[in-house]
Every structure is written in structure tokens, then in C-alpha cells.
Design a protein around this motif. Structure first.
Motif, mmCIF file in Angstrom:
data_model
loop_
_atom_site.group_PDB
_atom_site.id
_atom_site.type_symbol
_atom_site.label_atom_id
_atom_site.label_comp_id
_atom_site.label_asym_id
_atom_site.label_seq_id
_atom_site.Cartn_x
_atom_site.Cartn_y
_atom_site.Cartn_z
ATOM 1 N N TYR A 250 5.657 14.442 4.689
ATOM 2 C CA TYR A 250 4.279 14.005 4.441
ATOM 3 C C TYR A 250 3.459 15.059 3.709
ATOM 4 N N ASP B 271 -2.867 -3.841 1.859
ATOM 5 C CA ASP B 271 -2.877 -2.776 2.875
ATOM 6 C C ASP B 271 -1.629 -1.914 2.798
ATOM 7 N N PHE C 21 -1.853 2.085 2.017
ATOM 8 C CA PHE C 21 -1.499 2.872 3.199
ATOM 9 C C PHE C 21 -1.622 4.385 2.988
ATOM 10 N N GLY C 22 -0.956 4.858 1.929
ATOM 11 C CA GLY C 22 -0.936 6.303 1.690
ATOM 12 C C GLY C 22 -2.316 6.849 1.378
ATOM 13 N N VAL D 262 -4.288 7.036 4.596
ATOM 14 C CA VAL D 262 -3.865 8.166 5.427
ATOM 15 C C VAL D 262 -4.502 9.434 4.888
ATOM 16 N N LYS E 58 -7.272 9.596 3.661
ATOM 17 C CA LYS E 58 -8.705 9.443 3.910
ATOM 18 C C LYS E 58 -9.525 9.447 2.622
ATOM 19 N N ASN F 203 0.093 6.786 -5.019
ATOM 20 C CA ASN F 203 -0.250 8.129 -4.550
ATOM 21 C C ASN F 203 -0.123 9.180 -5.647
#
Lengths: 373, 637, 273
Positions: free
Chosen positions: A75, A96, A100-101, A104, A106, A152
Motif C-alpha cells: 500500500y 465505488d 476505492f484507492g 483510501v 482521502k 491512482n
């Protein structure tokens, strides 16, 4: 040439005393499309998982952008993965899943929405955001998995047999799609597959692996045309592999005849493997041929016929567009550039006789490799 | 073939549901007995909600079940994740460990845990009360954990392992990956494991029965131990309500599952409902834990002292039938004390419970010979008679008794006789010749026998003409032989169950304590009492004592003092129908009791009674062993 | 490997299970080998066990009988349920589960009310002129109680096995010329063996150790080993002998489940639901 991004040094991996990887040395350049190719159990997925951070090598180092990242958990790596069976989260919808990434990490909600929507466009899934994962087709799920990883903005995307579960048509389409995405995003792809055609058509560099060792690294053309050993020759495309003796430079003897070839640098009278691609063999009238044989079976393949021809008890595979009936006697000619000579290796003598060998691999036997991890 | 299957299935379902139907019908019955439907009423339901004790017991059961479920689910899920990543060999070992509570019979699990708690708690840590709320919770968690693990493990195995990898790949730490991804995948397993733990825990009787102390008792244990009164209809009302509740819950769950299943098939748009449902369940589990913990902290903040009294069943006026509620009166007079009443069936059972240890008891009311035995075993505390002023009202003849010669340990509570209760409708007066009535073959199958070694041997000794305090092993062996001869005639060996059985005439003859017999005679007019004067009978005294495991000695002495007040004693006797050792109390009793020949036999009759004395530890155990062999095993033929 | 850390998550659980399942069994062993009065080491508790063999035999006999009856009654029911539509399956499954959630004690007491001499059944029999029969306090009543209470434990694993059975196998058998009876004997029955053994185990274990059923429905002759253990702990004041008997009971159960697992094929997590 672009700069080096990842380097694997002397990677070795053992599970319960069994050696899965044996001193792998490899570098991967930025923006490169590199494919790890090999049969199931060859260690390609293990290599990928080590790069992803899901496994720690028994010994050796993984360097990313000049830093050793052996102890960096997945991660925290700037690497994302597209998993074999996508591993989409069944409790989340398309949007979603992709978000997700980012969530996470934020990121602010607006940015998440914007980036996910942009990514949906990239993978041609605009308007699918609210669909449930299970309502998508295999190809669509595949795209979601790619989008989820790419959103990401990783430096490297790892793809573990991403097309394995798709049917042939879809696989062809997705190959083109993947290549397009890679070029559009301009990031490094490390791609794992056991499908040689996929590897050859998409990659900048192909790494052929077997039994935990790298067999050959090179451009697709080089791999195909200049296989380093009998394994590569057989695994990439189909080959007739024969025992021969190198009489001198450019002269090789097999089947009781001496042939001209383009290879040199072997010891005099060295035993070698002679590789002849089935499509390179020219069929001529029996009296004009270097060799004369009898057709024992004919299979219509669409583009061509696969015929098995027996020469003095040895069976050759020949691909031809002309029909030759079973029982026909034919002659063949071999041009010097069609004869590939390679040193004897542990693979010598394992392939070549088409009555007993099949190049087809069961896609799902790859599972066996996963279980061990 | 198919048709027979269908018919058989219907029959089996009838078989499964008939007993429950019986209970449900009984909850609407005006009559007391389950077998006779006398009229329809909803009163039992009103009664149920007025009965604080019953609701408290139900609350205890629910509390334990909720807490055990919460802990098992949280602990078990984490453990399952851990076990899942173990190597196969180790995993197998751990799974067989998990299977131990599943395959072990409940009784062995209960016994082994109670021995452990007492061994460690009392033996090693010197705890007074090693069997308590916490041990009960530990036991329930121990048998709940395997249910959670065995339900969660398959879900983990089914789960695509790369989901975890994917989550970590996308930036989740392992903990985040668990809560954001894995949890959703294994939730169905967690929920079904939790539901199983909850139902098992709520209805658990066997294990709880062995590990529970006297302070925190669950409903099933109480239903089992408190069988002296016929189980009241309001319990059936509770059963009916629980049945409805569980039925509705199950139907709801199934409907939800069906709907979720259908959604998954069509799956046109994402169903938020499923996620919300799952969140609700997760929330519920958390809420269970929170409420439980809150309850505990809250519950423990009682300012009142708890006084644990262990008494015979039906041996203290409780306010029913217009009598005085002794406990309530005491608590009103001493508001800082709360009385917690629990029960024992026989002197031997009381001794066993105390010597097994692990419980706190402040006041006990054993009989004479048992008091002597307890004094000898150092199980009683000396009383401070400064706190028991009312001792002065006790008749001289009851002071300094043989079992407590210096009167340091006990204050008499009641006295009475042991005779035979019989049903005049079925028993011929001519057969009332003595104790041999209990051996009369004409009444085979209709005779109950008292189920404790001392009273049973006493009866045999009167019959055979031995001293009831004989230590001659040959004589004792002969008594055992006599009891073994009686066994084929005996319907059941009973203590407290005698009430139900005699009142509904399932049996006709039973030796029992006079006061209890009076109570039963009030319920069924056909019952009568017979005292075999010629052969002799037992004359006993029950006295209040404080055992060494007492924690509130002063409050205990207050309680003993309160009960020795003549007015209170008299009011108490009105209910329990025994003789009071306080003459002054007789004036406060109702006339029919004060003048009853059964409650207060004449001096002449009393002279024929004899009292048990404590013999020795060796003889006591010898008798107990013989009794087991004669009545439980077929050792004598 | 990275998974090492999550392995640690199982450690508290393993400790818990060691402390609260294995060690207690050790304590039982300790009690079984000590004298109740002096606390000294003794083998006399174990020597006394011989006397209890008939009771043990009776317990095994009754619980085996009830397991067999459960199998005979439960198999058709499980088979029937497994061959209904999905909704009917759910409803019937729920109806089998429901009694298991209700108070075991009260349901057994209801049988007392049904069977006793002055009970509902006998009142009915008397009313229609057959006269009263001795129903309660017979071995039959005890076995009935066991069958009643533990029948769902038989039906559920059988159902789980039968519902998983591939319907094509039955078709294949019929295709190959089996009559329905032969199909059942040669295909369905052999394939449901794991369910049968797991059902027998799940009935046998609680039945062989029960004390409530025999106390309520049994007579003076139907004493079971559970009764003795309960009595020795709760009234007889001889926990040491009780511990020795518990050990015997446990050994018996483990031997039996061991045999069952051997025949039934050890399925990890082979639990109902």
C-alpha cells in the motif's frame, strides 16, 4: 532510450524448500511494455507479486527508481495491479470500485468524482458508474479493474493474466485496447501471460521464463526469429526440433544430409539442436526435395493446412496453403535462413515429435501456482 | 414413494410441533395443570409482565446471550482471519482444538469448566466467589467461538484471496483492508455464526447449570432448579411470546434473504439496501457489546448490599395467598440490603454446593445433622449473638441442641416431622400400617421415594427397627438391600418435584416433610398425612447458619434476627406450615395451623420421634455410596 | 512472507481455547485421580467405574437406538425438503430449525404432560375407551424424548448433503438403466453417507450425555450416565467420582465420533447451517 525504473537483482524465491525463482536479474524501463511469458509454474506470477509487494523474495533485491523497496508494503508502493480474476469488490458498484484507492488516500470528493469519471471515459465505460459489478460482462469487468488501478496514476501497472478469462474475440479487442491505454497514459506495464501471441503482439520487451529462470529477453521479433534454446523455440510458435551436428561454420548435418545455414561460431562437430519453423518449409515435388516423406495426417486450419509428414520415422509439422492428401509423397526444401541452430540445453530432445507433444496449456493450471503463495 | 415421503414429513412436523402447541395452549389456560384445559384467559400474560423476578431472569439470559454473541463474533472473526493465514498443518491442529467444545458432551464441558474455575479461582487465587457472572460469560464465549469460527472460515476460504491484495494494492493498510473489503465478504458467515451463538447461549442449560454461581442465574437454570412449585403458566406465556418473536425474526430473515437473492439475480441497479442491511447487522453487533457493557457497569453500581440466602424451596413466605412477603418486609426495614434468594433440594445438595466452592452464600438453613457435619468440617462461622437479640424468644428446649451444643453457630428456624403423604382416593386406609406402605406392591408405580440418602436410610432403619444413627455397616447394608427391594415399586425418586406429581395424582404415596405435605394438602383435598408412630419417625430442626463463604456477616445476622422475631416467625409459618421454635410465634399464626396435629403434634407423639445425628465423614460417604448403588445402579440385584 | 502478521491474530484464540477447553479437561483428570476426602492421589475412583458399566451400556444403547430412529425418520424428511422449490425449502428448513431455538427444558416438560399416567394422551385414550397405558417412565419414553429433541440435528446435515447432490447423477443413473429404487441404493444413499454419519454423531453425542430427558421421562430403571454425573456433582458430593465418569463419557464420545469421522470422511467445518 528511456531511463531504468525497476531492477530485480538476483531474486530467489523458495516455498517450503522448493525453488520457485532462481536468481532472476531484470530491469524494466520507464514507459516500457514488458511481458513475462512462460508456462504455468514458471515463476512469472511470483515475480510480478514480488514487484507488487505481496511477496518477499527469499533473497535478492527489488529496486524502484533507485531505491530498494523490499520492505515497502504494497500500500506504500507507486505500483498498482490488475489481478488475474480482476478482484473487483463485489459489495461496491463500478464507481465505488474505481474510487476505492482515491478514497483510501482521502482525496476530496470532487476530485474523486472527476478523476473516476475521466477514467470511465478512458476505458469506454461512461455511464456505467452505478452498475453493479456482477451485472457487467467479463470485458467490462476487465476495464473496471484497469480503471481502478490506473486512476491512482501509478508509475507502473502490473497485469496478471488480465485477459485469461475472456473469450478469443474479446481478448483480441482488449489487446488493442490495452496497448492504446498504455500509450495514452504513458506508463510502464508489466504484463504476465502464458499466451505467446498476446506477448508478441503487445510488448516492447518479452521475457521468456521457465522453471524459475529467465530463458531469453528480447524484442518480440528477436524472440521469435532467434530463439536461444529449444524451449523458447518450442514455446514461441511451433517448431520442428531435430538433432544435428555442426560440421563447420554455416554447415550443419542432420537427417543424413548436409545443409547450408547462416549460423556460425560452434565447435567443429558439436552436437546441436536444429529448429525449423513449420511455416518456413517449402513443399516441392518429391524429386526436387532435399528430403522426401509421406503425409500421415492433414488438418484444415482455416488459413492453412497443418500436415504431419513422416521422414524416416520422424514426424514433422508443416504449415502449407496447398492441400496434400494423406498418403501423398512430397519433397521439401530448406533455405539456409530457415534453419536455426542452437546449443544443446536441458530442453534438447524434449520437443519436436508431433505425435506426442502438444503446445496447448490449460489456462487454469496457473491456479496451482497461486495456491502455494 | 414421493407421496409416502410427503405424508411422513407432515407427520414428523406434527410430532415436532405438538409439544410446543401444548405449551402454547397451556399459556391460555385458567387452570394450573398443563393436562387439563379449564378455560381461556390472557391473565398469564399480564402476570408475566408483573413478575419482576421472571423478567429479571429473562433479562439475565438475554444479557449473557448478547454479550457472549458480541464477544464471540468479534473475537472469533479476528481469530478466523488469523487461522486462515496459518500453515495447513497448524490450521488443522487449531481446527481440532476448535472442535473439542463442539464434540464434547455439554455436561463434560460444563463439569470441566466449573472444576477449572473453582480450582483456579478458589484454590489458587483465593477468590470467595469464583463462579460468577464472568465465569458464565467465559463459558458461553467458549462454546460460542467455535460456531463463529466454523461459519466464518468457509467464507474466508471461498473469498477470492486477491481481494485483500487488491485493497492493499490500492493503498489500504491490512487493517483498512479488513474493514473495507474482507468484512463485507465474510459477513454472511459472521451473521449466521452470531445467530447460532445467540440461540445456543440463550437456551443453554447444561453448561450454565454447572458454571453458574448463586448471584447471576439465567432463565433455563432457574426453570430446572426451581421445580418445587409446578412451573407456572406465566412461564408458558413467556414461551409463547418467545416463540412468536423467533418465528417473526426467522420469517423476516428469510424474506430479506429471498429479496436479496432476487436482487442479485436481476441486479439492474446497485442495491443500497443490501449494504444498509449489512451495516445494520454490524451496528447491531456493536450495539450488543455496548449495551451489555453499559448494563454491567450500570448494574454493578448498586449501592445496596446483596445478601445471598440459600434456602429450601417453598420455605419462606413470599406474599402469595395473602401471606406476608418476608423478603420485602425485610428490605423495607433495611433499605440498604437486597436479598438474593436461591434454593437447594436437600441437605446433601447444600453441602455439596458449599464444599464444591465457588459461590458466595450468606445465610443457609440446613437441618440438625448437617449443621453438625458442617461444624465439624469448619464450614460455619460463629454467630455474633449481640446482633441477634431476638434469640431470647427461642424456646429453651431448642437452645443448645445436640448438633450445636454450645449454640454458637445456629438459630433454629423451624421444626417438623417426616411422614407419609397419601391420596385417600386411591390408598386404602387399612394399608396405613407403617413405613411398609412404601413397600406395598399393590401400589407399585404409584409410590414416590424421597431422594436423599439420609431420609431414605432413615425410613429403612425405622422399618427394620435399627437406630437411625447406627454406624454398623452390616445394618447399613441391610438398609440398602431394603431400598433396592423397593426400587421396582418406586415411580420416581424425587424431592421438590413431589408437589406437581402428588397434586395432579400422578403418584399416590410419598414420604415427605410435614409442612410441605400441609401445603400440598391445601392444593388437593384428597391428600392426607400419615405419621407411622409405632415404628418411629424423624423429628428434625432446621436452623439458620452463616457459612464461611459469607461476605456480609452483619447483614446476615440482621436477617436471622428479623426471622426470629415472633411476629415475623408466626407470619412465616402461616405460609410454610411448620412448627416454630418460638412459642410466642404460635400466637401470630392462623388458628387452624396453630392447632394442627400435623404442625404441632402432641407431646406424646413427639416422644416417639428421633433426630438424626451426624455420624462421621466415613459413614456419611459410605451411606451415600450405598444409596447410589441401591437406587441408581442395579447393584443389589 | 507478509502474511506472518495476521497469523498472530489467531494466537489469543489458541490461548483461549487451550485455557478453557484443554486445561479444564486436565483438571477433570486431576480430580478423577484424587481422593474426595484427603485430596491424595488415588486410583480408587477409576476402580469404582466397573460398577457403572451397566449404566454406561444403557446410555449407549438408548442413544444409538434414538440415533437410528432419527435416521429412519429424518432421511425421508430431509430428502423431501431437498427436493422442494427454493422457497418451500427455506420455509421447511426454518420449520426444522425453529424448535431448536425454543427452550429444551419446557419442550421436554410438555412431553411429561402428554405422556404421564394422568396426562393428555392417557386422558384421550380413556375417553375413547382404550384405557390408560404406561407411557411415561419407560425406556421408550426416554428414547422418544431423545428422538424428539435431537431429530432436527439429524435432518439438517442430511438435508445439507442431499441438497448438494448433483441432480445429473440421478439422471445419469436412470439413463444407465437404474430403477428409482436402484438409483437410490446405488447412487443417492452412498453419496449421502457423510450426512448420515454427521447426523448420527450429532444425535448420539447429546443423547448419550443427557440427564434432563431421562430424569423427566424415565423411570427408576432408566438411569443414564449423565444422571449419575449430575448427581455426583450437584448432590452426592463426590466430584472426584463424577470427574472419573466424565472422563469415561468423554472417551466414549471421542471414540465414537472418531469412528464416525473415519467412515463419514472428515469434512473440515462440517457443521450445519
Amino acid at each position: 532510450m528511456s531511463k531504468e525504473l525497476i531492477r530485480l537483482r538476483d531474486l530467489t524465491m523458495e516455498f517450503d524448500g522448493e525453488r520457485i525463482l532462481d536468481s532472476i536479474n531484470l530491469y524494466i524501463n520507464d514507459h516500457e511494455f514488458l511481458t513475462l511469458l512462460g508456462p504455468s509454474g514458471c515463476g512469472k506470477t511470483t515475480t510480478l507479486r514480488i514487484i507488487g509487494g505481496f511477496l518477499n523474495p527469499t533473497s535478492g533485491t527489488v529496486t524502484f527508481d533507485g531505491e530498494i523497496i523490499n520492505d515497502v508494503p504494497p500500500y506504500k508502493r507507486q505500483i498498482n495491479t490488475v489481478f488475474q480474476r480482476y478482484a473487483l469488490f463485489p459489495h461496491l458498484n463500478v464507481f465505488d470500485n474505481i474510487a476505492f484507492g482515491l478514497r483510501v488516500a482521502k482525496l476530496p470528493a470532487e476530485e474523486v468524482t472527476e478523476r473516476v469519471n475521466r477514467m470511465l471515459e478512458v476505458v469506454s465505460l461512461k455511464g456505467y458508474g452505478h452498475r453493479h459489478i456482477n451485472s457487467l460482462s467479463g470485458g467490462q469487468q476487465q476495464r473496471v479493474a484497469i480503471a481502478r488501478a490506473l486512476v491512482n496514476e501509478p508509475k507502473v501497472l502490473l497485469l496478471d493474466e488480465p485477459l485469461g478469462a475472456l473469450d478469443l474475440r474479446l481478448r483480441k479487442d482488449m489487446q488493442i485496447e490495452l496497448k492504446r491505454i498504455q500509450q495514452a497514459m504513458g506508463i510502464t506495464f508489466v504484463y504476465v501471460t502464458h499466451d505467446q501471441e498476446e506477448a508478441l503482439s503487445m510488448s516492447d520487451t518479452v521475457v521468456v521464463m521457465d522453471k524459475g529462470r529467465i530463458q531469453q529477453i528480447g524484442k518480440p521479433e528477436d524472440i521469435y526469429n532467434e530463439p536461444k534454446n529449444a524451449f523458447v523455440a518450442d514455446f514461441i510458435g511451433e517448431s520442428n526440433i531435430l538433432d544435428g551436428v555442426m560440421l563447420s561454420d554455416y554447415k550443419v548435418r542432420f537427417f543424413g544430409r548436409t545443409f547450408q545455414c547462416v549460423d556460425k561460431g560452434f565447435a567443429p562437430n558439436e552436437s546441436v539442436d536444429v529448429v525449423i519453423r513449420p511455416e518456413d518449409i517449402d513443399i516441392v515435388a518429391p524429386e526436387e526435395g532435399h528430403l522426401v516423406g509421406v503425409v500421415t495426417s492433414v488438418t484444415f486450419k482455416g488459413l492453412n493446412y497443418d500436415i504431419i509428414v513422416e521422414f524416416k520415422g520422424f514426424k514433422w509439422l508443416i504449415q502449407t496453403t496447398d492441400y496434400h492428401g494423406e498418403g501423398a509423397t512430397i519433397g521439401i526444401r530448406l533455405n539456409p535462413e530457415d534453419i536455426h541452430i542452437m546449443h544443446k540445453s536441458e530442453y534438447s530432445g524434449m520437443f519436436g515429435d508431433y505425435s506426442s507433444y502438444s503446445a496447448e496449456y490449460d489456462e487454469l493450471t496457473e491456479d496451482a501456482e497461486d495456491e502455494e503463495e | 414413494m414421493k407421496k409416502t415421503n410427503r405424508i411422513l414429513t407432515i407427520l414428523i412436523f406434527i410430532f415436532l410441533y405438538i409439544p410446543m402447541a401444548v405449551l402454547i395452549v397451556a399459556s391460555f389456560n385458567t387452570g394450573k395443570d398443563i393436562t387439563n384445559f379449564e378455560g381461556f384467559t390472557l391473565n398469564q400474560y399480564a402476570e408475566l409482565f408483573r413478575d419482576e423476578d421472571l423478567l429479571r431472569l429473562l433479562g439475565n439470559s438475554v444479557l449473557i446471550a448478547l454479550l457472549a454473541t458480541g464477544v464471540s463474533v468479534a473475537f472469533g472473526t479476528v481469530a478466523a482471519v488469523g487461522i486462515h493465514s496459518l500453515k495447513p498443518k497448524m490450521r488443522k491442529v487449531v481446527m481440532s482444538l476448535t472442535n473439542i467444545p463442539m464434540t464434547n458432551p455439554d455436561i463434560v464441558t460444563g463439569v470441566s469448566l466449573s472444576l477449572l474455575f473453582v480450582f483456579v479461582g478458589s484454590g489458587m487465587l483465593g477468590q470467595r466467589e469464583s463462579l460468577n457472572f464472568w465465569t458464565l460469560l467465559i463459558a458461553h464465549v467458549t462454546f460460542g467461538l467455535p460456531y463463529v469460527i466454523l461459519n466464518v472460515m468457509p467464507k474466508l476460504q471461498q473469498m477470492d484471496g486477491s481481494l485483500t491484495d487488491a485493497a492493499m494494492d490500492l493503498g489500504c493498510t491490512p487493517v483498512q483492508a479488513f474493514f473495507k473489503v474482507i468484512l463485507y465478504e465474510i459477513l454472511p458467515g459472521i451473521v449466521s455464526g452470531g445467530i447460532m451463538t445467540f440461540t445456543m447461549s440463550l437456551d443453554d442449560f447444561v453448561i450454565s447449570y454447572f458454571v453458574t454461581g448463586s448471584q447471576f442465574v439465567t432463565l433455563p437454570v432457574e426453570i430446572y432448579t426451581y421445580t418445587k412449585k409446578p412451573i407456572q403458566n406465566k412461564v408458558y406465556a413467556m414461551f409463547t411470546l418467545l416463540f412468536l418473536l423467533i418465528f417473526v425474526l426467522m420469517v423476516a430473515m428469510n424474506l430479506l434473504q429471498l429479496r436479496a437473492g432476487r436482487k442479485r439475480e436481476t441486479m439492474r441497479s446497485v442495491s443500497r439496501g443490501g449494504i444498509i442491511f449489512r451495516r445494520c447487522v454490524a451496528g447491531l453487533v456493536a450495539a450488543c457489546l455496548l449495551v451489555g457493557c453499559g448494563f454491567l457497569i450500570f448494574g454493578n453500581k448498586q449501592e445496596r448490599i446483596t445478601l445471598n440466602v440459600k434456602n429450601w424451596g417453598m420455605n419462606m413466605a413470599d406474599g402469595s395467598d395473602g401471606t406476608l412477603d418476608i423478603v420485602k418486609a425485610f428490605e423495607e426495614k433495611y433499605p440498604h440490603i437486597k436479598v438474593n434468594m436461591s434454593y437447594y433440594e436437600s441437605n446433601e445438595a447444600l453441602y455439596s454446593q458449599l464444599s464444591n466452592g465457588g459461590i458466595t452464600v450468606d445465610v443457609i438453613i440446613p437441618s440438625d445433622y448437617m449443621i453438625d457435619r458442617m461444624i465439624q468440617s469448619n464450614m460455619l462461622l460463629e454467630l455474633n449473638f449481640d446482633n441477634i437479640e431476638n434469640f431470647k424468644y427461642v424456646d429453651e428446649q431448642f437452645k443448645n441442641p445436640a448438633y450445636d451444643p454450645e449454640n454458637k453457630y445456629s438459630v433454629p428456624y423451624t421444626w417438623g416431622t417426616v411422614g407419609i403423604l397419601y391420596n385417600t382416593k386411591h390408598v386404602d386406609e387399612a394399608d396405613l400400617t407403617g413405613w411398609d406402605l412404601l413397600w406395598n406392591e399393590d401400589y407399585a408405580g404409584k409410590i414416590l421415594m424421597i431422594d436423599n440418602s439420609r431420609d431414605a436410610f432413615g425410613i429403612a432403619q425405622y422399618l427394620l427397627g435399627y437406630s437411625i444413627n447406627t454406624t454398623d455397616k452390616a445394618e447399613l447394608d441391610a438398609c440398602a438391600q431394603k431400598l433396592a427391594e423397593q426400587k421396582p415399586l418406586v415411580q420416581q425418586y424425587v424431592m421438590d418435584q413431589i408437589y406437581t406429581i402428588m397434586e395432579n395424582e400422578e403418584a399416590w404415596i410419598a414420604p415427605y416433610y410435614a409442612g410441605d405435605c400441609m401445603l400440598m394438602m391445601e392444593e388437593n383435598e384428597d391428600l392426607a398425612f400419615f405419621l407411622p408412630q409405632e415404628q418411629g419417625f424423624n423429628l428434625f430442626t432446621d436452623a439458620m447458619c452463616i457459612p464461611t463463604c459469607c461476605q456480609e456477616k452483619e447483614a446476615a445476622e440482621l436477617f436471622i434476627n428479623f426471622l426470629t422475631d415472633p411476629e415475623i416467625s408466626g407470619a412465616n409459618m402461616d405460609y410454610i406450615c411448620y412448627g416454630s421454635p418460638i412459642s410466642a410465634a404460635r400466637e401470630h399464626m392462623e388458628d387452624y395451623l396453630a392447632t394442627s396435629e400435623i404442625v404441632y403434634p402432641s407431646e406424646e407423639v413427639l416422644a416417639k420421634g428421633t433426630a438424626y445425628a451426624y455420624l462421621s465423614e466415613e459413614i456419611t460417604r459410605y451411606v451415600e455410596g450405598l444409596y447410589q448403588e441401591a437406587t441408581k445402579l442395579n447393584a443389589f440385584g | 512472507m507478509r502474511k506472518n502478521k495476521s497469523v498472530l491474530l489467531s494466537t489469543p484464540y489458541i490461548l483461549w481455547m487451550l485455557v478453557f477447553t484443554l486445561i479444564p479437561l486436565g483438571v477433570v483428570g486431576y480430580y478423577a485421580l484424587t481422593d474426595p476426602e484427603s485430596g491424595a492421589f488415588t486410583l480408587s475412583n477409576l476402580k469404582d467405574l466397573g460398577m457403572y458399566l451397566p449404566v454406561l451400556g444403557q446410555s449407549v444403547l438408548y442413544s444409538l437406538a434414538s440415533a437410528l430412529i432419527c435416521l429412519i425418520l429424518g432421511y425421508p424428511v430431509a430428502y423431501y425438503i431437498a427436493h422442494r422449490g427454493p422457497v418451500a425449502q427455506k420455509i421447511l428448513y426454518m420449520l426444522v430449525m425453529l424448535p431448536m431455538c425454543m427452550s429444551f427444558l419446557l419442550r421436554t416438560l410438555a412431553w411429561v404432560g402428554l405422556l404421564q399416567d394422568t396426562g393428555i394422551i392417557n386422558n384421550l385414550l380413556e375417553a375413547i375407551g382404550i384405557g390408560r397405558l404406561q407411557l411415561i417412565r419407560t425406556p421408550g419414553a426416554v428414547i422418544l424424548g431423545m428422538v424428539y429433541n435431537y431429530l432436527p440435528y439429524m435432518i439438517l446435515p442430511l438435508y445439507a448433503t442431499l441438497v448438494k447432490l448433483d441432480h445429473r447423477l440421478i439422471e445419469a443413473a436412470e439413463d444407465l438403466g437404474c430403477t428409482p429404487a436402484k438409483t437410490f441404493m446405488k447412487v443417492i444413499l452412498p453419496l449421502s453417507v457423510p450426512g448420515i454419519f454427521s447426523g448420527i454423531t450429532m444425535v448420539f453425542v447429546p443423547a448419550v450425555s443427557t440427564f434432563y430427558i431421562s430424569q423427566k421421562l424415565g423411570g427408576t430403571d432408566t438411569v443414564l450416565i449423565g444422571d449419575l454425573i449430575e448427581r455426583l456433582f450437584k448432590q452426592g458430593d463426590n466430584p472426584n467420582l463424577g470427574a472419573a465418569l466424565s472422563l469415561v463419557l468423554m472417551a466414549l464420545v471421542f471414540v465414537c465420533t472418531g469412528i464416525m469421522n473415519r467412515f463419514g470422511g472428515d469434512e473440515e467445518g462440517g457443521v450445519i447451517v
